[in-house]
Design an enzyme around this catalytic site. Sequence first.
Site, PDB file in Angstrom:
ATOM      1  N   GLU A 172       0.741  -1.175  -0.085  1.00 44.91           N
ATOM      2  CA  GLU A 172      -0.106   0.084  -0.061  1.00 44.91           C
ATOM      3  C   GLU A 172       0.977   1.106  -0.016  1.00 44.91           C
ATOM      4  OE1 GLU A 172      -3.279   0.416  -0.387  1.00 44.91           O
ATOM      5  OE2 GLU A 172      -3.401  -1.627  -0.510  1.00 44.91           O
TER       6      GLU A 172
ATOM      7  N   CYS B 144     -17.783  -0.087 -18.087  1.00 44.29           N
ATOM      8  CA  CYS B 144     -17.727   0.107 -16.570  1.00 44.29           C
ATOM      9  C   CYS B 144     -19.036  -0.541 -16.128  1.00 44.29           C
ATOM     10  CB  CYS B 144     -17.754   1.586 -16.307  1.00 44.29           C
ATOM     11  SG  CYS B 144     -18.036   1.930 -14.603  1.00 44.29           S
TER      12      CYS B 144
ATOM     13  N   CYS C  32     -12.181   3.649 -14.648  1.00 38.65           N
ATOM     14  CA  CYS C  32     -12.602   5.122 -14.275  1.00 38.65           C
ATOM     15  C   CYS C  32     -11.347   5.876 -14.285  1.00 38.65           C
ATOM     16  CB  CYS C  32     -13.588   5.374 -13.127  1.00 38.65           C
ATOM     17  SG  CYS C  32     -14.351   7.013 -13.218  1.00 38.65           S
TER      18      CYS C  32
ATOM     19  N   CYS D 102     -24.602   5.920 -13.116  1.00 36.64           N
ATOM     20  CA  CYS D 102     -23.570   6.758 -12.749  1.00 36.64           C
ATOM     21  C   CYS D 102     -23.858   8.211 -13.277  1.00 36.64           C
ATOM     22  CB  CYS D 102     -22.116   6.489 -13.728  1.00 36.64           C
ATOM     23  SG  CYS D 102     -20.997   7.729 -13.835  1.00 36.64           S
TER      24      CYS D 102
HETATM   25  S1  SF4 Z   1     -19.427   5.177 -15.903  1.00 36.19           S
HETATM   26 FE1  SF4 Z   1     -19.004   6.650 -14.493  1.00 36.19          FE
HETATM   27  S2  SF4 Z   1     -17.754   5.468 -12.777  1.00 36.19           S
HETATM   28 FE2  SF4 Z   1     -17.974   4.426 -14.578  1.00 36.19          FE
HETATM   29  S3  SF4 Z   1     -16.129   4.852 -15.815  1.00 36.19           S
HETATM   30 FE3  SF4 Z   1     -17.625   6.236 -16.718  1.00 36.19          FE
HETATM   31  S4  SF4 Z   1     -17.521   8.088 -15.222  1.00 36.19           S
HETATM   32 FE4  SF4 Z   1     -16.347   6.431 -14.107  1.00 36.19          FE
END
Ligand code: SF4
Length: 351
Positions: free
Chosen positions: A41, A206, A196, A212
């Site tokens: 980390e 995603c 992202c 989102c």
């Molecule tokens: S949908 Fe939203 S969370 Fe997913 S990659 Fe795009 S901006 Fe990022």
Amino acid sequence: MTKPWSPTDFAAKVIEYYHAHGRKHLPWQNTKDPYKIWLSEIMLQQTQVTTVIPYFERFIQSFPTVTDLAQATDDQVMQHWSGLGYYSRARNLHKAAQIVESEYSGVFPQDPETIETLPGIGRSTAGAIASFAFGLPTAILDGNVKRVLARCYAIEGWPGNGKVLKALWKRAEANTPQQETAAYNQAMMDLGAVVCTRTKPDCTICPLSKHCLAYSNDSIEQYPGKKPKKARPSKSVYWLISIHQDKVLLHKRPPSGIWGGLWTLPEVVQSETTSGDLQTLEPFVHKFSHYDLQVQPLLVTSKADKALVEKNSHTSIMEPAQADWFSLNQLSEIGLPTPVSKLLMKLLEHS
Ligand code: SF4
């Protein structure tokens, strides 16, 4: 209108992503050893996974346990960190290992709040160690997670701001599941690092895109908010162009500082009152790398007597190394800053 994710659905999607695509074979994974997890980390802060791997392996080979690290010399530790950068990380790591050795008998503490008291360990790193090593349901909020949450829930503002950070932590805690926390935390880090991303996130793959907010509002670039720019400082001055019997009064700047060693016009801060028979010329701004100099040139007309000119020259905000009168045709022979030379040349052309 798109509704934001509910915490349960959000966590379920993230864990699903972990099982399908999460990174599971890095050298610090598949272990519950808090020392290795902690080391990884710290190394991963500000540094890419591919860079970290060989450093991590060499480090563990030389210092396989927290006790070995505690007993190493500063030089040995720094030599193993050499090239990884941000060396305070190594110094804190070493210090923290010595504390674990002396205060916790070489056994890494489990409680996240205690972990956080060790040098170089913040709340998010403590959360990561507690969840990965001890299976605790602790939230994390590193740079990647901040970005994902800010976009998904359209949390406005710069995360360095206390209120924004608080809102992000609140969201991070609400979404962190009680079960499979380690898988969830790992997947959140992976999503931020791989999908992202800071620029050009791949929303089409995603797992969070359906709810989102930034994606559905086409406002991804607004999140997370940027650090507010500081207003550029500026200084407002008068430059006194004192001409007496065809000569102009110039001040030589001290050798160090702005325009060191060059000849400039006597400079007076604009809040000070200047007196005498002064004619205002066109003001201008000269941009230095770190501030703007707002200049109001004032021409001391021929009606002014030499005493007035000299009085004004002594109100200069800078103690000149030397002051002298120069005939206009001598100006090309001395060192003048560009804006001073431009101003005087313009004046000459029109005289
Ligand atoms: S949908 Fe939203 S969370 Fe997913 S990659 Fe795009 S901006 Fe990022």
